[in-house]
Scaffold this active site. Structure first.
Site, PDB file in Angstrom:
ATOM      1  N   GLU A   1     -34.120 -31.039 -46.211  1.00 42.47           N
ATOM      2  CA  GLU A   1     -33.731 -32.086 -47.168  1.00 42.47           C
ATOM      3  C   GLU A   1     -32.292 -31.783 -47.555  1.00 42.47           C
ATOM      4  OE1 GLU A   1     -35.439 -34.670 -48.089  1.00 42.47           O
ATOM      5  OE2 GLU A   1     -37.532 -34.223 -47.707  1.00 42.47           O
TER       6      GLU A   1
ATOM      7  N   CYS B   1     -28.440 -35.272 -55.162  1.00 39.62           N
ATOM      8  CA  CYS B   1     -28.226 -35.442 -53.718  1.00 39.62           C
ATOM      9  C   CYS B   1     -28.075 -36.902 -53.325  1.00 39.62           C
ATOM     10  CB  CYS B   1     -29.371 -34.809 -52.942  1.00 39.62           C
ATOM     11  SG  CYS B   1     -30.983 -35.465 -53.410  1.00 39.62           S
TER      12      CYS B   1
HETATM   13  P1  NAD Z   1     -27.037 -24.608 -50.900  1.00 43.63           P
HETATM   14  O1  NAD Z   1     -27.253 -25.047 -49.514  1.00 43.63           O
HETATM   15  O2  NAD Z   1     -25.790 -23.876 -51.228  1.00 43.63           O
HETATM   16  O3  NAD Z   1     -28.243 -23.662 -51.398  1.00 43.63           O
HETATM   17  C1  NAD Z   1     -29.587 -24.043 -51.296  1.00 43.63           C
HETATM   18  C2  NAD Z   1     -30.450 -22.805 -51.187  1.00 43.63           C
HETATM   19  O4  NAD Z   1     -30.082 -22.084 -50.021  1.00 43.63           O
HETATM   20  C3  NAD Z   1     -30.338 -21.832 -52.356  1.00 43.63           C
HETATM   21  O5  NAD Z   1     -31.625 -21.334 -52.674  1.00 43.63           O
HETATM   22  C4  NAD Z   1     -29.457 -20.728 -51.795  1.00 43.63           C
HETATM   23  O6  NAD Z   1     -29.725 -19.452 -52.344  1.00 43.63           O
HETATM   24  C5  NAD Z   1     -29.798 -20.733 -50.326  1.00 43.63           C
HETATM   25  N1  NAD Z   1     -28.677 -20.288 -49.498  1.00 43.63           N
HETATM   26  C6  NAD Z   1     -27.353 -20.372 -49.770  1.00 43.63           C
HETATM   27  N2  NAD Z   1     -26.617 -19.868 -48.758  1.00 43.63           N
HETATM   28  C7  NAD Z   1     -27.501 -19.449 -47.821  1.00 43.63           C
HETATM   29  C8  NAD Z   1     -27.363 -18.825 -46.544  1.00 43.63           C
HETATM   30  N3  NAD Z   1     -26.172 -18.531 -46.033  1.00 43.63           N
HETATM   31  N4  NAD Z   1     -28.490 -18.548 -45.845  1.00 43.63           N
HETATM   32  C9  NAD Z   1     -29.701 -18.847 -46.329  1.00 43.63           C
HETATM   33  N5  NAD Z   1     -29.887 -19.423 -47.552  1.00 43.63           N
HETATM   34  C10 NAD Z   1     -28.806 -19.714 -48.288  1.00 43.63           C
HETATM   35  O7  NAD Z   1     -27.178 -25.927 -51.793  1.00 43.63           O
HETATM   36  P2  NAD Z   1     -27.014 -26.102 -53.352  1.00 43.63           P
HETATM   37  O8  NAD Z   1     -25.583 -25.906 -53.729  1.00 43.63           O
HETATM   38  O9  NAD Z   1     -28.041 -25.307 -54.067  1.00 43.63           O
HETATM   39  O10 NAD Z   1     -27.405 -27.641 -53.510  1.00 43.63           O
HETATM   40  C11 NAD Z   1     -26.494 -28.669 -53.244  1.00 43.63           C
HETATM   41  C12 NAD Z   1     -26.736 -29.325 -51.913  1.00 43.63           C
HETATM   42  O11 NAD Z   1     -28.103 -29.635 -51.748  1.00 43.63           O
HETATM   43  C13 NAD Z   1     -26.018 -30.658 -51.781  1.00 43.63           C
HETATM   44  O12 NAD Z   1     -25.536 -30.808 -50.472  1.00 43.63           O
HETATM   45  C14 NAD Z   1     -27.111 -31.674 -52.067  1.00 43.63           C
HETATM   46  O13 NAD Z   1     -26.855 -32.958 -51.565  1.00 43.63           O
HETATM   47  C15 NAD Z   1     -28.274 -31.018 -51.421  1.00 43.63           C
HETATM   48  N6  NAD Z   1     -29.527 -31.484 -52.007  1.00 43.63           N
HETATM   49  C16 NAD Z   1     -30.364 -32.224 -51.232  1.00 43.63           C
HETATM   50  C17 NAD Z   1     -31.549 -32.725 -51.774  1.00 43.63           C
HETATM   51  C18 NAD Z   1     -32.498 -33.551 -50.967  1.00 43.63           C
HETATM   52  O14 NAD Z   1     -33.632 -33.738 -51.418  1.00 43.63           O
HETATM   53  N7  NAD Z   1     -32.129 -34.059 -49.816  1.00 43.63           N
HETATM   54  C19 NAD Z   1     -31.863 -32.444 -53.105  1.00 43.63           C
HETATM   55  C20 NAD Z   1     -30.969 -31.673 -53.840  1.00 43.63           C
HETATM   56  C21 NAD Z   1     -29.816 -31.192 -53.291  1.00 43.63           C
END
Ligand code: NAD
Length: 476
Positions: A220, A254
């Protein structure tokens, strides 16, 4: 490993939790609908008792208003649980399929069985909702789960951990807190399914790790969700809905409208109405939006700096701040901001904004809209505002998006019967209700041979057998 990992949970204990779930997964998968419903009810009841604690945690994390916690976090989770409870029995029933002519003598059905041990990695922007909604879908489908919530909202993550530790044994549901290092460690384990919510960049890392074990994934993700407004739209109403969908949660949603494509004849009217709508929501007493407790803050200094860099880059390259543009570093505050005179050279038109900046781009011809959208990755959401069905059909049929709302913004997320998810760069797989249940289930194809036999086409391929095969290929 860094401090976050060593302070909370060490590598061995993560592997131990995983192994204990692996051992328990079959028993959990064999639970009845009623047993799963009891688990869902436990979560519902915990939430209702601890609503104030959830609100407090999110206020501490990023000043999310308690009412916004109710609307954006608790309402969605409670609604999802109630929907699952209502339908689970019928969804779990095997669904029989018709028998085609070449299968006469057999019967067949699809059995929905749990995938097994699942990993859920969640983001910070709706930290409770986006952790618990997939979790309850996984529970409904009979899985065990390790949940890793975001490190960026530590109060909510700690509370989520407390809730699930109180309600479940770790060999069924466990929370592992930590940052990317902890995620990396978790991703090295052979999960049966990985449900990730976050950025497309990390989504690629997750999918690469999943490929090592051929774990199935639900991704997602995010991206730039456009909002199209044509000359026939009701501009006042459109502006109200757009302002709410964009500035809710400080633009950190998002599916928030990322940029606006508006017919040039109604652009100025739109900007004026957007200003009025924002003032009406966040500055009704004229004391300044920065003093409004109804307006959420940017989650942390890193994202505050990122959003301000986007703004500075746009202005440097010629964008006009039509409204807002105020930032207060000590409070991670960025005011609702409307940009005009934007172009594709600006970072604000290249990256997902994920903050309270709204670029407005005027268009002349509907075909220009289609080109702007289709020159980018397929969006998670696309909004179409128009009163002409011909125009709506044109925009709809010339583009692709994970979801679309006509004449409103972001509310499709709350529709319990619609699948939620993106396409390619904005996501893979769907969640919510039946779609979430299916995502966490293996749809096992079962054929029960009763009276039929294929023996007549077994070798040796005598002239009679060959004739029969030719007949089957031609007529069945
Ligand atoms: P992110 O991708 O930075 O982090 C998400 C999760 O991944 C966190 O738990 C984080 O600890 C983990 N993570 C971070 N770096 C990682 C790595 N290198 N390897 C493995 N895991 C890692 O995202 P965010 O800043 O928490 O959220 C924002 C993003 O999420 C935006 O792009 C937003 O559009 C998207 N989002 C999508 C939805 C949806 O339902 N489609 C909902 C909310 C947010």
């Amino acid at each position: 490993m860094n401090n976050i990992l060593t302070n909370t949970i060490n590598e061995n204990s993560i592997v131990e939790i995983y192994k204990s779930q692996k051992k328990n997964a079959l028993a959990v998968s064999q639970t009845t609908a009623n047993e799963r419903i009891q688990k869902l009810k436990k979560i519902l009841s915990w939430i209702s008792t601890n609503e104030a604690l959830i609100q407090e945690a999110m206020f501490k994390d990023f000043k999310k208003h308690p009412s916004e916690v109710l609307i954006g976090e608790i309402l969605g989770v409670n609604g999802e649980i109630k929907h699952l409870i209502k339908h689970l029995k019928s969804w779990m029933k095997p669904s029989s399929v018709p028998t085609p002519l070449n299968m006469v003598g057999s019967s067949a059905y699809v059995k929905y069985e749990a995938k097994g041990v699942c990993l859920i990695i969640s983001p910070w922007n709706y930290p409770f909702n986006l952790a618990i909604k997939p979790l309850v879908q996984a529970i409904a489908a009979g899985n065990t789960v390790i949940l890793k919530p975001s490190e960026m909202t530590p109060h909510t993550s700690a509370l989520t951990n407390k809730m699930l530790t109180e309600l479940f044994e770790p060999n069924e549901i466990a929370v592992v807190e930590g940052d990317a290092n902890v995620s990396t460690l978790l991703l090295s384990l052979p999960f049966n399914h990985i449900f990730f919510t976050g950025s497309p960049a990390v989504g690629k890392i997750v999918m690469t790790a999943a490929a090592k074990h051929l774990a199935s994934v639900t991704l997602e993700l995010g991206g730039k969700s456009p909002c199209v407004i044509d000359e026939t739209a009701n501009i006042k109403k459109t502006a109200e809905k757009l302002a709410w969908g964009k500035f809710l949660n400080n633009g950190q949603t998002c599916i928030a409208p990322d940029y606006v494509l508006v017919h040039e004849s109604v652009k100025d009217e739109l900007v004026e109405n957007l200003k009025k709508s924002v003032e009406a929501m966040y500055n009704p007493d004229g004391k300044g939006i920065e003093n409004s407790i109804d307006y959420c803050r940017i989650v942390n200094a890193r994202h505050y700096n990122r959003v301000n860099r986007l703004l500075a880059d746009s202005v440097e390259k010629g964008a006009n701040i039509a409204y807002g543009g105020k930032s207060i570093e000590t409070d991670n505050y960025v005011s609702p901001t409307i940009l005009t005179d934007v172009n594709d050279s600006m970072a604000v038109m290249q990256e997902e904004i994920f903050g309270p900046i709204l670029p407005i781009i005027p268009y002349k011809n509907p075909q220009d809209v289609v080109e702007i959208i289709n020159n980018r990755d397929k969006p998670l959401a696309m909004y179409i505002n128009s009163s002409k069905s011909k125009n709506i059909d044109f925009f709809m049929n010339s583009t692709s998006a994970g979801g679309t709302v006509i004449n409103d913004s972001i509310i499709h997320y709350g529709h319990s019967e619609l699948p939620f998810g993106g396409v390619n760069n904005s996501g893979i797989g769907k969640s919510g209700g039946i779609w979430g249940f299916l995502e966490f289930s293996n749809q096992r194809a079962v054929l029960h041979q009763k009276y039929g036999t294929f023996k007549m086409i077994f070798p040796p391929y005598t002239p009679t057998v060959k004739k029969l095969i030719n007949f089957i290929v031609k007529y069945l």
